[in-house]
Each structure stands twice: as structure tokens, then as C-alpha cells.
Design a protein around this motif. Structure first.
Motif, PDB file in Angstrom:
ATOM      1  N   CYS A  37       0.865  -1.180   0.000  1.00 46.91           N
ATOM      2  CA  CYS A  37       0.000   0.000   0.000  1.00 46.91           C
ATOM      3  C   CYS A  37       0.905   1.234   0.000  1.00 46.91           C
ATOM      4  O   CYS A  37       1.329   1.709   1.057  1.00 46.91           O
ATOM      5  CB  CYS A  37      -0.915  -0.017   1.225  1.00 46.91           C
ATOM      6  SG  CYS A  37      -2.146   1.296   1.259  1.00 46.91           S
ATOM      7  N   ALA A  40      -1.363   6.168   2.129  1.00 49.35           N
ATOM      8  CA  ALA A  40      -2.501   6.019   3.033  1.00 49.35           C
ATOM      9  C   ALA A  40      -3.765   6.475   2.307  1.00 49.35           C
ATOM     10  O   ALA A  40      -3.980   7.668   2.094  1.00 49.35           O
ATOM     11  CB  ALA A  40      -2.275   6.837   4.296  1.00 49.35           C
ATOM     12  N   PRO A  46      -3.088   1.704  10.040  1.00 44.49           N
ATOM     13  CA  PRO A  46      -2.435   0.844   9.055  1.00 44.49           C
ATOM     14  C   PRO A  46      -2.245  -0.593   9.551  1.00 44.49           C
ATOM     15  O   PRO A  46      -1.672  -1.427   8.839  1.00 44.49           O
ATOM     16  CB  PRO A  46      -1.089   1.527   8.835  1.00 44.49           C
ATOM     17  CG  PRO A  46      -0.810   2.228  10.107  1.00 44.49           C
ATOM     18  CD  PRO A  46      -2.140   2.665  10.645  1.00 44.49           C
ATOM     19  N   GLU A  57       0.311  -2.100   6.787  1.00 45.30           N
ATOM     20  CA  GLU A  57       0.343  -1.446   5.480  1.00 45.30           C
ATOM     21  C   GLU A  57       1.723  -0.846   5.250  1.00 45.30           C
ATOM     22  O   GLU A  57       2.283  -0.175   6.120  1.00 45.30           O
ATOM     23  CB  GLU A  57      -0.732  -0.375   5.412  1.00 45.30           C
ATOM     24  CG  GLU A  57      -2.146  -0.956   5.441  1.00 45.30           C
ATOM     25  CD  GLU A  57      -3.225   0.108   5.301  1.00 45.30           C
ATOM     26  OE1 GLU A  57      -2.867   1.318   5.282  1.00 45.30           O
ATOM     27  OE2 GLU A  57      -4.414  -0.246   5.210  1.00 45.30           O
ATOM     28  N   CYS A  60       3.438   2.914   6.005  1.00 48.72           N
ATOM     29  CA  CYS A  60       3.817   3.475   7.313  1.00 48.72           C
ATOM     30  C   CYS A  60       5.177   2.998   7.790  1.00 48.72           C
ATOM     31  O   CYS A  60       5.731   3.544   8.756  1.00 48.72           O
ATOM     32  CB  CYS A  60       2.756   3.144   8.359  1.00 48.72           C
ATOM     33  SG  CYS A  60       2.745   1.423   8.890  1.00 48.72           S
TER      34      CYS A  60
END
Length: 427
Positions: A37, A40, A46, A57, A60
Motif C-alpha cells: 500500500c 494512506a 495501518p 500497510e 507506514c
């Protein structure tokens, strides 16, 4: 996406907290991974938890990893203070993202050693890290320090008799990773029963079992001391460990007496089962000096544990206490004169020293061959349960062994054990 330094701090603190909450919500997480990902996309955490899988995710990570890395380094350099709970959370987050950071594993090892972190949870984190980074060398090294010797000891010790180095390392693992953990000590003692039954001449294996017995007696005795009522100016009132004052019960003892009695009953059960194991092995495998040395060690520890109880007014039984107390499991004092004698090698006499059935058990209060009662002729697994170890029962066991002994070695070892009882315990 957060860009300023202040926004990054808020973000990563929230992510660290979300990871910690995920483990609290589901303590059975068995897999971790990154969710591709780049940015965001939604205003949400996340951290994604689906059944037993934890996902982070990827967007981050570039904020999270430098933050926790720098935090830990500043703490290690004594430039920033972190409490123990924060250390657990930060090292957990850091190692899930980068398990090859040696400093983080070292910090967790220190937390385990000081009792802040459960060793099982530390091993659990390593297992999780390996689901994402199965070749991580630092993770494997850390697990080796804490568990490898225990996992593979049976095979190594079975292949190389008296493998002193392997057993010593296993003791070191328990002392540093499972200190005070009664469940681990009980499990180790139970699992070792089959092993020693199959290696009746391996002194190192029985020495490890003696270490476990001492550690358990020490932990249970310490718990009993903590549960016992503290003396106060008013003899009718006993102070509890938390500072509260409890009124005595009708028998004149404090509320801690019940817990204290339970702990002492557990200690007595340990010795009963260990002496019973010694009896079964000696009768099943005659002529092995290791078994007699182990029995001597177990009875010595039992005898001086009772002696210590008698000095504190807690000894309730028909056996006379010994001369010098022994504080189980490293209480800071030696075993005294009796301990020095017990540390010597067993003196094995030749056949001319009176190894016959009728030799030398007279004068011990009816504990000779003539005093061998029907109760002591029970089947090994009959309805009568073994009682606590006692001096007269040890003399009876020696007399029984000598009366039906066909092995010269068994006769020599039994006679030597009786001489040890006379010289160290019987005085």
C-alpha cells in the motif's frame, strides 16, 4: 499522509499502540506480513488484524521503523528514558519489522532476566518474526540461546553419554530465561522422568534433575515464607505481605497458614515422588551407582529442608530434624557440615564390610529386617500411596534390598548408602 515531525511522532505512537492492542485482542496471532500500500488511502489505522494474521500497510514502515529504531538507540545510550512497558512495545514493533536488530533482542533478554517479560512471550515473538523473515540470523541466534539446548538435549545426550556441556547449558537457560517459572520447572521435571529411566548410569542427567528439584523446593519454600504471617507487636494480629493486618483464626494462626501449608504439601509431594522414582529404578536396574547417589542427594535435601522447618516452628512430623539447615535453591547459605559430607563421593565398601542381609540395621528403632512390616511390602502401584521420606523407611529399604540382593554391586552400594545414613543423617 503525515509529513511534519510532530505529525510523524503522533502517527508512529498510534501505530505502536495499535500493534500492542492487536496482540491483546488476539494473543493467538500466528502470522505477520506487509500489505502492499504505497500511500494512506483511508483515514484509518495501518494495522490490519484478520483472524490470526496481523498485517502492516507498507506505507507506514518508512515512518515507523526509523522512529522505534532511534528511540531504542537513545535509550541504550542513556540519552532518553523509557519505562519497561514502553520497552516491551517498542522492541516488539521493531523486531516485527527488522528482526536482525541485535540490540532489540538484547534488551528483551534483559527484560526476561529481570522478570518483566515472560520468556514464553519472547519466544512467541521470535516465532512470529520467522513467519515473515524465516532466514533472520539474529532471530535464530536469540532462540538458540533460550531454547535450542532444551529442544535437542534428549537427542544429543542420548548420543553422547554424560554430555556435561549440554546439561550445563540447559541449566543456564532455565536460570536466565525461566527463573521463578514454576510451570516450566514442573514440566522439565516431568519430561525428564522418562529420560533418566532410560539412562540410569548418566550422572549428568540426574544432576540436572537434582537442579530442578532444588529450584522447585526453593521457589515453593519462598512462596510459603511469603504466605506465612509476619510477627507483630500484638500476638493476636498478623501482618500480611501487603501490609494489611489479619486477625488470627481459631487455631491461633494467621490467614497465611492455609497457603503456607499448601506450599509445604507440594514440597512434600515432590520428595515423595522422587524417592518413589529412585526406589523403582534401583529395584528395576540393580547395580547402578548413579541411582544410589541420586537417592542420597534427594534424601539429604529432604532431611535438611525439614530441619529448616523445625527451626522456624513449621516441622510437623515424626522424623527428628538434623543438625544444620539447608536453604533450598541458592538462599545464600551453605549446607553446613552435613553438606560438606554429602558432597563427598559415596564410600563403597567391599563384600567384607558386612553387606549381608542382617548387617548393621539393628539399633535403629525397629527398622531392621525384623521390623519389615506388611505395609512396606505393597505392590509398586498398589492402593497404598508412598509416605514422606523418613530415616527409618530408608533403613528398611536398605534392609529389603540386601535381603534379596543377588548383585554384588547392588550389595556394595546399599551398604555404602547405609553407612552414609549413619554418618551424615543419623547423628
Amino acid at each position: 499522509m503525515a509529513e511534519s515531525e510532530e505529525e510523524v511522532d503522533v502517527l508512529v505512537q498510534r501505530v505502536v499502540k495499535d500493534i500492542n492492542n492487536a496482540f491483546k485482542k488476539n494473543p493467538n496471532i500466528d502470522e505477520i506480513g506487509l500489505i502492499p500500500c504505497p500511500e494512506a488511502r483511508y483515514n484509518r489505522s495501518p494495522i490490519v488484524l484478520v483472524e490470526n494474521s496481523l498485517g502492516v500497510e507498507s506505507w507506514c514502515v518508512k515512518f515507523l521503523l526509523p522512529y522505534v529504531h532511534n528511540k531504542l538507540l537513545l535509550y541504550r545510550q542513556r540519552k532518553q528514558w523509557l519505562d519497561r512497558e514502553a520497552l516491551v512495545d517498542i522492541t516488539c514493533t521493531l523486531l516485527l519489522l527488522n528482526p536482525d536488530f541485535t540490540t532489540a533482542w538484547n534488551v528483551r533478554k534483559e527484560l526476561v532476566q529481570c522478570g518483566v517479560l515472560n520468556p514464553e512471550r519472547d519466544l512467541y515473538l521470535g516465532k512470529l518474526a520467522l513467519t515473515k523473515f524465516p532466514k533472520s540470523p539474529e532471530t535464530w541466534i536469540h532462540r538458540c540461546v533460550s531454547v535450542c539446548a532444551c529442544a535437542y538435549l534428549g537427542e544429543a545426550a542420548g548420543r553422547y553419554p554424560s554430555n556435561y556441556n549440554a546439561w550445563s547449558h540447559r541449566i543456564w537457560v532455565l536460570q536466565n530465561m525461566a527463573q521463578g517459572n514454576l510451570k516450566v520447572l514442573h514440566d522439565e521435571l516431568s519430561s525428564m522422568k522418562l529420560w533418566v529411566s532410560m539412562h540410569v548410569s548418566d550422572h549428568s542427567g540426574f544432576h540436572y534433575r537434582q537442579f530442578l528439584l532444588k529450584a522447585l523446593v526453593g521457589e515453593l519454600s519462598q512462596a510459603a515464607d511469603w504466605a506465612s504471617p509476619r510477627p507483630s507487636a500484638d500476638p493476636r494480629r498478623a501482618h500480611q505481605p501487603n501490609g494489611e493486618v489479619a486477625a488470627p483464626n481459631g487455631n491461633g494462626t494467621g490467614n497465611g497458614t492455609a497457603a503456607e501449608d499448601r506450599q509445604r504439601a507440594d514440597v512434600q509431594k515432590l520428595f515423595e515422588e522422587e524417592i518413589e522414582l529412585c526406589t523403582d529404578l534401583i529395584e528395576s536396574y540393580p547395580g547402578h551407582e548413579t541411582l544410589w547417589c541420586h537417592r542420597r542427594h534427594v534424601f539429604f535435601l529432604w532431611h535438611h529442608w525439614r530441619s529448616e522447618l523445625s527451626q522456624t516452628g513449621g516441622c510437623r512430623g515424626d522424623e527428628s530434624p538434623g543438625r544444620s539447615p539447608l536453604r533450598p535453591a541458592g538462599a545464600g547459605s551453605g549446607a553446613g557440615e552435613g553438606g560438606a559430607k554429602s558432597a563427598q563421593a559415596m564410600d563403597v565398601d567391599g563384600p567384607s564390610s558386612g553387606g549381608g542381609a542382617g548387617a548393621g540395621v539393628g539399633g535403629v528403632g525397629g527398622a531392621g529386617a525384623g521390623g519389615y512390616t506388611q505395609d512396606s511390602k505393597r505392590l509398586k502401584r498398589g492402593p497404598l500411596q508412598p509416605g514422606p521420606p523418613a530415616l527409618h523407611s530408608e533403613y528398611s529399604f536398605v534392609a529389603k534390598t540386601l535381603s534379596g540382593c543377588r548383585s554384588p554391586e547392588q550389595s556394595r552400594f546399599a551398604t555404602a548408602y547405609r553407612k552414609w545414613l549413619d554418618s551424615v543423617i543419623g547423628q
